[in-house]
Motif scaffolding. Sequence first.
Motif, PDB file in Angstrom:
ATOM      1  N   ALA A  83       1.401  -1.238   0.017  1.00  0.00           N
ATOM      2  CA  ALA A  83      -0.586   0.177   0.071  1.00  0.00           C
ATOM      3  C   ALA A  83       0.286   0.900  -0.055  1.00  0.00           C
ATOM      4  CB  ALA A  83      -1.257  -0.143   1.436  1.00  0.00           C
ATOM      5  N   ASN A  84       0.495   2.083  -0.544  1.00  0.00           N
ATOM      6  CA  ASN A  84       1.196   3.730  -0.192  1.00  0.00           C
ATOM      7  C   ASN A  84       0.821   4.406   0.489  1.00  0.00           C
ATOM      8  OD1 ASN A  84       3.287   3.209  -2.820  1.00  0.00           O
ATOM      9  ND2 ASN A  84       1.322   3.237  -4.138  1.00  0.00           N
ATOM     10  N   LEU A  88      -3.927   8.627   4.277  1.00  0.00           N
ATOM     11  CA  LEU A  88      -4.634   7.937   3.159  1.00  0.00           C
ATOM     12  C   LEU A  88      -4.206   6.586   2.624  1.00  0.00           C
ATOM     13  CD1 LEU A  88      -5.931  11.285   0.999  1.00  0.00           C
ATOM     14  CD2 LEU A  88      -6.774  10.190   2.916  1.00  0.00           C
ATOM     15  N   THR A 104      -3.620   3.941   0.048  1.00  0.00           N
ATOM     16  CA  THR A 104      -4.222   2.710  -1.915  1.00  0.00           C
ATOM     17  C   THR A 104      -2.968   2.289  -2.358  1.00  0.00           C
ATOM     18  OG1 THR A 104      -4.923   3.799  -4.128  1.00  0.00           O
ATOM     19  CG2 THR A 104      -2.917   5.071  -3.007  1.00  0.00           C
ATOM     20  N   ASN A 105      -3.655   1.353  -2.884  1.00  0.00           N
ATOM     21  CA  ASN A 105      -2.971   0.321  -3.792  1.00  0.00           C
ATOM     22  C   ASN A 105      -2.547   0.957  -4.857  1.00  0.00           C
ATOM     23  OD1 ASN A 105      -5.827   0.107  -5.139  1.00  0.00           O
ATOM     24  ND2 ASN A 105      -5.522  -2.232  -5.043  1.00  0.00           N
ATOM     25  N   LEU A 106      -3.576   2.369  -5.677  1.00  0.00           N
ATOM     26  CA  LEU A 106      -2.799   2.867  -6.735  1.00  0.00           C
ATOM     27  C   LEU A 106      -1.391   2.997  -6.368  1.00  0.00           C
ATOM     28  CD1 LEU A 106      -6.074   4.530  -6.879  1.00  0.00           C
ATOM     29  CD2 LEU A 106      -5.527   2.086  -8.313  1.00  0.00           C
ATOM     30  N   LYS A 155      -1.372  12.557  -9.613  1.00  0.00           N
ATOM     31  CA  LYS A 155      -1.824  11.076 -10.117  1.00  0.00           C
ATOM     32  C   LYS A 155      -2.373  11.214  -8.307  1.00  0.00           C
ATOM     33  CE  LYS A 155       0.264   8.166 -12.161  1.00  0.00           C
ATOM     34  NZ  LYS A 155       1.219   6.288 -12.629  1.00  0.00           N
ATOM     35  N   ARG A 156      -1.878  11.914  -6.671  1.00  0.00           N
ATOM     36  CA  ARG A 156      -1.694  12.321  -5.623  1.00  0.00           C
ATOM     37  C   ARG A 156      -2.907  12.845  -5.836  1.00  0.00           C
ATOM     38  NH1 ARG A 156       4.439  11.894  -5.349  1.00  0.00           N
ATOM     39  NH2 ARG A 156       4.458  14.026  -5.557  1.00  0.00           N
ATOM     40  N   ILE A 160      -5.464  10.283  -6.361  1.00  0.00           N
ATOM     41  CA  ILE A 160      -6.337   9.980  -5.132  1.00  0.00           C
ATOM     42  C   ILE A 160      -7.187  10.948  -3.619  1.00  0.00           C
ATOM     43  CG2 ILE A 160      -5.316   8.314  -3.212  1.00  0.00           C
ATOM     44  CD1 ILE A 160      -3.305   7.428  -5.014  1.00  0.00           C
ATOM     45  N   TYR A 178     -10.418  11.498  -5.092  1.00  0.00           N
ATOM     46  CA  TYR A 178     -11.444   9.784  -4.561  1.00  0.00           C
ATOM     47  C   TYR A 178     -12.077   9.708  -3.186  1.00  0.00           C
ATOM     48  CZ  TYR A 178      -9.545   8.249  -9.382  1.00  0.00           C
ATOM     49  OH  TYR A 178      -8.830   8.173 -10.967  1.00  0.00           O
ATOM     50  N   TYR A 179     -11.108  10.364  -1.899  1.00  0.00           N
ATOM     51  CA  TYR A 179     -11.023  10.168  -1.018  1.00  0.00           C
ATOM     52  C   TYR A 179     -12.426  11.435  -1.059  1.00  0.00           C
ATOM     53  CZ  TYR A 179      -8.115   6.513   0.503  1.00  0.00           C
ATOM     54  OH  TYR A 179      -7.407   5.654   1.135  1.00  0.00           O
ATOM     55  N   ARG A 181     -16.060   9.806  -2.487  1.00  0.00           N
ATOM     56  CA  ARG A 181     -15.886   8.731  -1.073  1.00  0.00           C
ATOM     57  C   ARG A 181     -16.940   9.354   0.256  1.00  0.00           C
ATOM     58  NH1 ARG A 181     -13.986   6.180   3.565  1.00  0.00           N
ATOM     59  NH2 ARG A 181     -14.476   3.813   3.520  1.00  0.00           N
TER      60      ARG A 181
END
Length: 119
Positions: A6-7, A27, A29-31, A38-39, A42, A45-46, A49
């Motif tokens: 995980a990152n 946070l 993530t597996n991304l 990209k950060r 993510i 996304y959160y 969510r």
Amino acid sequence: MKPVFANAIIASEVNPPLGEKPIEWLLLTNLEIDSSEKRLSILQYYICRWQIEVFFRILKSGYRVEKLQLTCEKRYSPCLAMYLIIAWRILYLTLLSRFDPHRIIEIVSRFFLLCRCFL
């Protein structure tokens, strides 16, 4: 068992309200997080969510949809559809009140007028 990688991203609130400590999130993530774009994705996304969590909390707690005693799909589907629309509208009004509190009275009154037309 295979290891799970995980990152982690630490996100901090930039402009907290006066007198408040900035909020920090960890946070996981597996991304991949090998670029700032990209950060940021993510983080978005959160944010989405969290809105989804609030939406379902309104639906489950506010309307107790899980306790509906409707066993027939013919009755359950229209009822659920109406509750979904109302829960979405409440979430929308909540978010709008944070950004434009002066228009909220007008919008809420329109919402209740619309509800009266259908009930």
